[in-house]
Enzyme design. Structure first.
Site, PDB file in Angstrom:
ATOM      1  N   GLY A 105      -4.272   8.992   7.145  1.00 45.16           N
ATOM      2  CA  GLY A 105      -3.423   7.952   6.585  1.00 45.16           C
ATOM      3  C   GLY A 105      -1.953   8.073   6.932  1.00 45.16           C
ATOM      4  O   GLY A 105      -1.570   8.477   8.033  1.00 45.16           O
ATOM      5  N   ILE A 106      -1.120   7.739   5.943  1.00 42.71           N
ATOM      6  CA  ILE A 106       0.323   7.729   6.165  1.00 42.71           C
ATOM      7  C   ILE A 106       0.830   9.135   6.486  1.00 42.71           C
ATOM      8  O   ILE A 106       1.697   9.317   7.341  1.00 42.71           O
ATOM      9  CB  ILE A 106       1.044   7.161   4.910  1.00 42.71           C
ATOM     10  CG1 ILE A 106       0.661   5.695   4.686  1.00 42.71           C
ATOM     11  CG2 ILE A 106       2.551   7.280   5.061  1.00 42.71           C
ATOM     12  CD1 ILE A 106       1.213   5.095   3.404  1.00 42.71           C
ATOM     13  N   ALA A 152       0.051  13.324  -0.201  1.00 45.81           N
ATOM     14  CA  ALA A 152      -1.333  13.477  -0.666  1.00 45.81           C
ATOM     15  C   ALA A 152      -1.613  12.447  -1.766  1.00 45.81           C
ATOM     16  O   ALA A 152      -0.754  12.180  -2.610  1.00 45.81           O
ATOM     17  CB  ALA A 152      -1.549  14.888  -1.210  1.00 45.81           C
ATOM     18  N   GLY A 153      -2.778  11.880  -1.718  1.00 41.38           N
ATOM     19  CA  GLY A 153      -3.102  10.883  -2.733  1.00 41.38           C
ATOM     20  C   GLY A 153      -4.601  10.689  -2.857  1.00 41.38           C
ATOM     21  O   GLY A 153      -5.343  10.904  -1.904  1.00 41.38           O
ATOM     22  N   TYR A 201      -4.592   5.527 -11.653  1.00 41.51           N
ATOM     23  CA  TYR A 201      -3.874   5.521 -10.380  1.00 41.51           C
ATOM     24  C   TYR A 201      -2.455   4.987 -10.610  1.00 41.51           C
ATOM     25  O   TYR A 201      -1.473   5.585 -10.147  1.00 41.51           O
ATOM     26  CB  TYR A 201      -4.613   4.669  -9.336  1.00 41.51           C
ATOM     27  CG  TYR A 201      -3.943   4.723  -7.982  1.00 41.51           C
ATOM     28  CD1 TYR A 201      -4.074   5.848  -7.162  1.00 41.51           C
ATOM     29  CD2 TYR A 201      -3.159   3.673  -7.527  1.00 41.51           C
ATOM     30  CE1 TYR A 201      -3.436   5.915  -5.930  1.00 41.51           C
ATOM     31  CE2 TYR A 201      -2.527   3.730  -6.299  1.00 41.51           C
ATOM     32  CZ  TYR A 201      -2.665   4.853  -5.501  1.00 41.51           C
ATOM     33  OH  TYR A 201      -2.029   4.920  -4.292  1.00 41.51           O
ATOM     34  N   PRO A 223       4.824   2.081  -0.810  1.00 40.88           N
ATOM     35  CA  PRO A 223       4.143   1.243   0.183  1.00 40.88           C
ATOM     36  C   PRO A 223       3.324   0.158  -0.503  1.00 40.88           C
ATOM     37  O   PRO A 223       2.820   0.347  -1.609  1.00 40.88           O
ATOM     38  CB  PRO A 223       3.216   2.228   0.914  1.00 40.88           C
ATOM     39  CG  PRO A 223       3.590   3.591   0.427  1.00 40.88           C
ATOM     40  CD  PRO A 223       4.223   3.415  -0.905  1.00 40.88           C
ATOM     41  N   GLY A 224       3.175  -0.957   0.218  1.00 40.97           N
ATOM     42  CA  GLY A 224       2.226  -1.986  -0.197  1.00 40.97           C
ATOM     43  C   GLY A 224       0.865  -1.608   0.374  1.00 40.97           C
ATOM     44  O   GLY A 224       0.467  -0.433   0.317  1.00 40.97           O
ATOM     45  N   VAL A 276      -1.561  -0.541   3.114  1.00 43.77           N
ATOM     46  CA  VAL A 276      -1.506   0.128   4.415  1.00 43.77           C
ATOM     47  C   VAL A 276      -2.936   0.397   4.854  1.00 43.77           C
ATOM     48  O   VAL A 276      -3.785   0.794   4.036  1.00 43.77           O
ATOM     49  CB  VAL A 276      -0.716   1.448   4.322  1.00 43.77           C
ATOM     50  CG1 VAL A 276      -0.683   2.154   5.681  1.00 43.77           C
ATOM     51  CG2 VAL A 276       0.700   1.186   3.825  1.00 43.77           C
TER      52      VAL A 276
END
Lengths: 251, 471
Positions: free
Chosen positions: A17-18, A93-94, A157, A187-188, A190
């Protein structure tokens, strides 16, 4: 390495991801990068690709589960030593598991809090302490627009991201005067494994595009950045909607 | 104190390079031993630091223990009859001359600032404006105590181990920690020097005037207008100075009083010097420095030319201390310096090339200083029979990479001419070019001594990593 860039960066949550996109962009700009994530195989693969692209050992990998919060302080010190410094730390991290609208699973919620919030605090506390002592450095927290309101589909979340935003703001208010920048990124949508397959997404940007914007904001040391910027307008409107109306909108 | 609480930002004097270090500031041998033990226990390297006056990365190493010896600053013995002094490494040059001048003794070699510590000066084997007649500071050291990385201490003198003596001095703190040094001071009969200022219309004249003066004057130093080009390239001003002979000073007791040497606290009698850099900062850009260089040359070559005058020793010697914190004019990026030592026969061409290279890169030096040198017998000597040109450059945001590239371009003709470089001033020299300036066997000897005295390579520095250790 360009002198407008960072020399040494640590990305927590760098295996996808990001986080991965940020790490790749940093290394491509000449930054020495430490990748931290749970999945060791993925980390090693990404590290190998990055070092091959750079033509030198510019990236190191440290396997770590952010839920093991006690390990973070020593790892920060070890990574700083191995890199030769630390002037940018990104917590990316998410966890956002699928949650049914009528699901109340505390174990699942606890995991989200541990990854999204407790892990962030565990890593960024020693980082902030170190940077405050040195009077320099940049901390970037990857939050979410979801943290701006409490939405029915995923209460925890939203809670974890809202808590992360508040933590980052408080950290900034502690260390900004000492020369440390703390950047909150919201972020929106992604295009990452976390969002793939989900319905109702719009304005979806690639992780690489998000990383490009985030690094630009980090270099400028902005306080809060929506990614992309148009989300600021949307979320300003969304935040201003009274609760009794918001609750009926089905967000 | 925990290791974490020792973490500080440590940087070179030029503020252009720095890093985080675990700083120890011992006040006695026990403190030094504690730092060594801690570093060994944690697997950390140790970088030695005095006053931190080296321009670049000589006095720190990122994420390592920084052993700051500036609090080991006792004068242990002073013999005004013979002029020998025993001091700890943290004694500053300022403290040293203040200790001895009243008895008619002056340090035989001084830098352009009085801030450096004696330990640091020996580690870098510094030179002064009198390098031709007096050599480096190491040549005036009689003996020193060296604590090696395993904690053992030994006394090394020119007599008991001349080889190791010449190996350790000038090897930028890589073989051990100098914990005591005995120096031979120089007898002076006045606290003043006679100074003569002359101008030179071009680089050739600068070099020939410097060469002519080297045997006639104790001190010879030149300043070059780095913005002049064409037939004026390398034009500048020279200052020659000599100590007064016995009887020339009508009242030596007055001029040899340390207080009489103190630099003025105010400029023009009113403005505190500590504020001066704020007024200089607006001039610290290319148009401003072009104007300053032009004005300085204009005044020096007209009303100042051929002027002879007397000046206190400290005032003549420590020009860099006239404006406190003057380096702040280079903020936020700081500055670097590049000092090349070139054999006499090639100096004019190499320096001409260097000044032109600066203009080709669009990054002229803001300050250039010329000196005359002679070789010495230290292992890592920077000196040659020739001249040195020291060039100061601002580090401007967005141009750092280009500046570092220019340093390589400046260094290449020096290497081709058989020249050398001065680590005390360096921040950006590529290691391959530095290493190529040594004769066959020199670096092998360095590596051999390192392997004997510090096999685990505990003693390191950013500079040593960059210039010497290829891993």
């Amino acid at each position: 390495m360009s002198d407008s860039n960072f020399a040494f960066a640590l990305v927590v949550g760098a295996s996808s991801g990001i986080g991965e996109a940020l790490a790749r962009r940093l290394a491509a700009d000449g930054t020495r990068v430490a990748l931290v994530a749970r999945r060791e195989d993925e980390l090693r693969r990404i590290m190998g690709e990055m070092n091959d692209a750079a033509g030198e050992e510019r990236t190191i990998a440290v396997a770590h589960d952010v839920r093991a919060a006690d390990e973070a302080p020593d790892l920060v010190q070890e990574i700083a030593r191995r890199l030769g410094g630390l002037d940018l730390v990104i917590y990316a991290a998410g966890a956002m598991p699928a949650v049914a609208i009528d699901e109340y699973d505390t174990a699942k919620d606890r995991e989200m809090l541990e990854v999204n919030l407790v892990g962030a605090v565990a890593w960024l506390n020693p980082v902030a302490e170190r940077m405050a002592r040195l009077g320099r450095g940049t901390i970037v927290g990857i939050g979410s627009v979801a943290g701006d309101r409490g939405r029915a589909p995923n209460p925890v979340y939203c809670t974890s991201k809202a808590g992360f935003h508040a933590y980052l703001e408080a950290l900034r208010n502690r260390v900004a005067k000492l020369g440390v920048k703390v950047v909150t990124i919201k972020p929106g949508f992604v295009d990452t494994a976390m969002t793939r397959g989900k319905e109702g997404l719009f304005w979806v940007i690639s992780a690489d595009r998000a990383a490009e914007i985030i690094l630009k904001k980090a270099r400028r040391g902005v306080v809060t950045a929506y990614v992309p910027a148009r989300w600021r307008i949307v979320m300003t409107i969304v935040r201003s909607i009274p609760s009794f109306i918001f609750s009926k909108l089905g967000f | 104190m925990t290791l974490k609480n020792r973490l500080e930002w440590v940087e070179g004097w030029g503020m252009a390079v720095g890093g985080a270090g675990y700083v120890f500031r011992p006040t006695d041998a026990g403190g030094v031993a504690e730092a060594i033990e801690t570093a060994r226990g944690k697997g950390l390297a140790i970088a030695l630091r005095g006053a931190g006056c080296s321009y670049g990365d000589a006095a720190f190493r990122p994420e390592s223990v920084v052993l700051d010896l500036s609090n080991l600053s006792r004068a242990l013995a002073w013999d005004p009859e013979t002029g020998t002094v025993d001091i700890e490494p943290g004694v500053s040059l300022a403290a040293l001359w203040r200790l001895t001048i009243g008895d008619g003794w002056w340090p035989p070699v001084v830098t352009g600032t009085m801030e450096p510590t004696v330990g640091g000066m020996l580690a870098m084997n510094v030179h002064g404006k009198n390098n031709w007649p007096r050599g480096t500071l190491g040549e005036h050291c009689i003996e020193f105590d060296l604590t090696t990385a395993n904690g053992e201490s030994r006394t090394i003198s020119q007599k008991n181990d001349a080889d190791l003596f010449h190996d350790v001095i000038g090897s930028f703190g890589q073989f051990g920690i100098i914990t005591r040094a005995r120096l031979q001071m120089k007898k002076v009969h006045s606290g003043q020097v006679e100074v003569k200022a002359v101008s030179a219309p071009d680089l050739g004249a600068m070099l020939s005037l410097t060469d002519d003066a080297k045997d006639k004057w104790e001190y010879v130093v030149g300043w070059i207008d780095t913005f002049a080009r064409g037939r004026n390239l390398g034009r500048g001003l020279l200052h020659f100075a000599r100590h007064l002979e016995e009887g020339e000073d009508p009242d030596p007791a007055v001029s040899l009083d340390a207080e009489a040497q103190d630099l003025p606290a105010n400029l023009f009698g009113v403005m505190p010097k500590s504020l001066m850099w704020h007024f200089l900062k607006p001039m610290t850009n290319r148009p401003g420095m072009r104007f300053v260089n032009f004005g300085k040359y204009l005044v020096g070559s007209t009303v100042g030319d051929e002027k002879v005058y007397r000046q206190p020793l400290a005032g003549f010697s420590f020009l860099l201390d006239y404006v406190p914190n003057w380096k702040n004019i280079y903020l936020p990026g700081g500055l670097i310096q590049h000092q090349s030592f070139v054999p006499a026969a090639s100096a004019e061409q190499v320096f001409r090339d260097q000044l032109e290279i600066c203009h080709e890169f669009g990054m002229p030096s803001f300050l250039a200083v010329l000196k005359r040198h002679r070789p010495d017998s230290f292992l890592m000597s920077h000196a040659v029979d020739g001249y040195s040109l020291a060039l100061d450059f601002p580090v401007i945001r967005g141009q750092r990479e280009k500046l570092w590239s220019m340093v390589r371009a400046l260094a290449e003709p020096v290497v081709a001419a058989g020249g050398r470089f001065y680590p005390a001033k360096d921040a950006a020299l590529p290691g391959d070019l530095y290493r190529s300036t040594f004769r066959e066997g020199q670096l092998g000897r360095f590596a051999g001594i390192k392997a004997t005295l510090d096999p685990d390579r505990i003693l390191r520095s950013g500079l040593a990593d960059r210039l010497i250790y290829e891993d």
